[in-house]
Design an enzyme around this catalytic site. Structure first.
Site, PDB file in Angstrom:
ATOM      1  N   ASN A 116       0.829  -1.193   0.000  1.00 46.12           N
ATOM      2  CA  ASN A 116       0.000   0.000   0.000  1.00 46.12           C
ATOM      3  C   ASN A 116       0.871   1.254   0.000  1.00 46.12           C
ATOM      4  O   ASN A 116       1.954   1.286   0.579  1.00 46.12           O
ATOM      5  CB  ASN A 116      -0.948   0.007   1.211  1.00 46.12           C
ATOM      6  N   PHE A 120      -2.016   7.943   4.298  1.00 46.17           N
ATOM      7  CA  PHE A 120      -2.825   8.468   5.402  1.00 46.17           C
ATOM      8  C   PHE A 120      -4.065   9.201   4.892  1.00 46.17           C
ATOM      9  O   PHE A 120      -4.369  10.331   5.324  1.00 46.17           O
ATOM     10  CB  PHE A 120      -2.010   9.418   6.290  1.00 46.17           C
ATOM     11  N   SER A 182       5.342   4.847   8.921  1.00 46.62           N
ATOM     12  CA  SER A 182       4.804   4.575   7.585  1.00 46.62           C
ATOM     13  C   SER A 182       5.801   5.062   6.533  1.00 46.62           C
ATOM     14  O   SER A 182       6.360   6.157   6.662  1.00 46.62           O
ATOM     15  CB  SER A 182       3.470   5.292   7.378  1.00 46.62           C
ATOM     16  N   ASN A 184       4.964   5.952   3.582  1.00 49.01           N
ATOM     17  CA  ASN A 184       4.202   6.624   2.535  1.00 49.01           C
ATOM     18  C   ASN A 184       3.986   8.116   2.753  1.00 49.01           C
ATOM     19  O   ASN A 184       3.308   8.759   1.958  1.00 49.01           O
ATOM     20  CB  ASN A 184       2.842   5.928   2.368  1.00 49.01           C
ATOM     21  N   THR A 185       4.519   8.661   3.829  1.00 50.07           N
ATOM     22  CA  THR A 185       4.524  10.106   4.050  1.00 50.07           C
ATOM     23  C   THR A 185       5.973  10.569   4.032  1.00 50.07           C
ATOM     24  O   THR A 185       6.764  10.137   4.881  1.00 50.07           O
ATOM     25  CB  THR A 185       3.870  10.474   5.396  1.00 50.07           C
ATOM     26  N   LYS A 221       4.749   3.248  17.287  1.00 46.85           N
ATOM     27  CA  LYS A 221       4.831   2.167  16.307  1.00 46.85           C
ATOM     28  C   LYS A 221       6.072   2.376  15.446  1.00 46.85           C
ATOM     29  O   LYS A 221       6.277   3.454  14.884  1.00 46.85           O
ATOM     30  CB  LYS A 221       3.583   2.155  15.424  1.00 46.85           C
ATOM     31  N   ASN A 250       5.561  -1.898  11.611  1.00 51.43           N
ATOM     32  CA  ASN A 250       4.796  -1.393  10.479  1.00 51.43           C
ATOM     33  C   ASN A 250       5.193  -2.160   9.219  1.00 51.43           C
ATOM     34  O   ASN A 250       5.865  -3.192   9.289  1.00 51.43           O
ATOM     35  CB  ASN A 250       5.057   0.113  10.319  1.00 51.43           C
TER      36      ASN A 250
END
Length: 381
Positions: A116, A120, A182, A184-185, A221, A250
């Site tokens: 993915n 967010f 994450s 993805n940021t 996390k 994660n």
């Protein structure tokens, strides 16, 4: 039945569409008066061996649903009716944001994995707080709230952005998770560096304490891609700050050892990988954390959890709680029930009264200078 449905229908839909349809259907079913109660009576485990107290919650089992499935907090109790002991919503940011461009969710079926790069996507902390005020009062599942940084907020203003999320959501949360892991940021994982993580966690702790009169447990996390010495540094920081827990791990940016063809993996592109390929690294990080903190900090294990054996292994390695996501996607709505049935059997076969007695059985003994912090996440005094 679910495997047939997945093969014939869900697998043929884009992954994000399949998620939206199936989650919407679950919420609609559970909105019918009496149905959610019936599901809870059938699917929520009643085995006394599985009950556990953690983070101030009395839970029917140690198995929870990880953040990422319910990003807005609109269906946590419906998901709880499927049997999860607790549900973590989010990641929720201080401001609304649409996330990354679609398509952004992909299956690697041969690997039982998901990639993915959602980014967010959510309506923001204020909207989620409003949604959570409508939760039914009866049959509530234990609720974790996972907060992250708004993409457009520069790193220098990240602390204030996290504070906003914590302040708005504190009264709705049984525990809060600071997500700095994450992929993805842009720049988010930089916040795992201890010199940046310390002030961030300190300020979020202060925000929670100012927002509500009772103590809301705070966890962090972390990513599986941290070097071992950085895992140790986070563990030491958790002890220093008196954090209530660490969630490991994660998703990973790695792609090593996949069964899927190179062309398929390349076509999927960037993003965080979850599922079976993450199993070994996630377990290794858990074991390293346990060796560092003993039972002074509660550990939550997630990553590659597909079966009761996986849950049992994580608990014996030192996790008090275990979360799943991708295993649930591939296993279907009755997957938690099957895991619970097998897990209860394993507890009985081990001659234990409760699953809590198994926490850390396979971990090296910890140093005698541990404090009296309990596994339920409460602090001495």
């Amino acid at each position: 039945m679910y495997r047939l449905l997945f093969s014939l229908v869900l697998r043929r839909l884009p992954a994000e569409t399949a998620h939206r349809v199936s989650f919407g259907l679950l919420r609609a079913i559970c909105a019918v008066p009496g149905v959610r109660g019936l599901l809870r009576g059938w699917l929520v485990p009643r085995d006394p061996e599985l009950r556990v107290r953690a983070l101030g919650m009395d839970l029917p089992s140690p198995l929870g649903l990880a953040a990422g499935f319910d990003k807005e907090g609109t269906g946590a109790d419906a998901l709880g009716a499927l049997g999860f002991g607790f549900v973590e919503i989010g990641t929720i940011t201080g401001q609304p944001q649409p996330g990354n461009q679609q398509p952004r969710l992909f299956r690697l079926v041969e690997d039982r994995a998901i990639v993915n790069r959602m980014g967010f996507n959510n309506h923001g902390a204020a909207a989620t707080a409003r949604a959570l005020t409508t939760r039914p009062r009866s049959g509530r599942v234990g609720l974790g709230v996972n907060i992250g940084k708004t993409k457009v907020v520069p790193e220098a203003e990240a602390v204030a952005d996290y504070r906003r999320g914590a302040e708005l959501l504190a009264r709705h949360a049984d525990y809060v998770v600071v997500n700095v892991s994450s992929p993805n940021t842009p720049g988010l994982r930089n916040l795992q560096a201890v010199e940046l993580l310390r002030p961030l966690l300190t300020e979020v702790r202060a925000a929670l304490d100012e927002a509500v009169a009772h103590r809301v447990p705070l966890l962090v996390k972390i990513a599986p891609d941290l070097a071992d010495e950085d895992v140790d540094a986070v563990a030491d920081l958790a002890l220093e700050l008196g954090l209530d827990g660490v969630i490991a791990t994660n998703t990973t940016t790695g792609r090593a050892g996949l069964r899927s063809g190179d062309a398929e993996v390349a076509a999927v592109g960037a993003g965080g990988l979850s599922g079976a390929p993450l199993r070994e690294r996630s377990l290794a990080v858990l074991r390293r954390l346990r060796a560092r903190v003993g039972d002074r900090v509660l550990l939550v294990s997630v990553g590659g959890v597909e079966s009761a054996e996986d849950v049992w292994t994580r608990i014996r390695a030192g996790a008090t709680l275990v979360q799943a996501y991708t295993g649930f996607i591939y296993g279907g709505p009755f997957w938690p029930r099957a895991v619970h049935r097998d897990l209860a059997r394993r507890v009985r076969q081990a001659g234990l009264r409760t699953v809590a007695e198994a926490v850390g059985l396979d971990a090296p003994s910890t140093s005698p200078d541990r404090d009296d912090r309990r596994r339920d996440g409460s602090s001495p005094g």
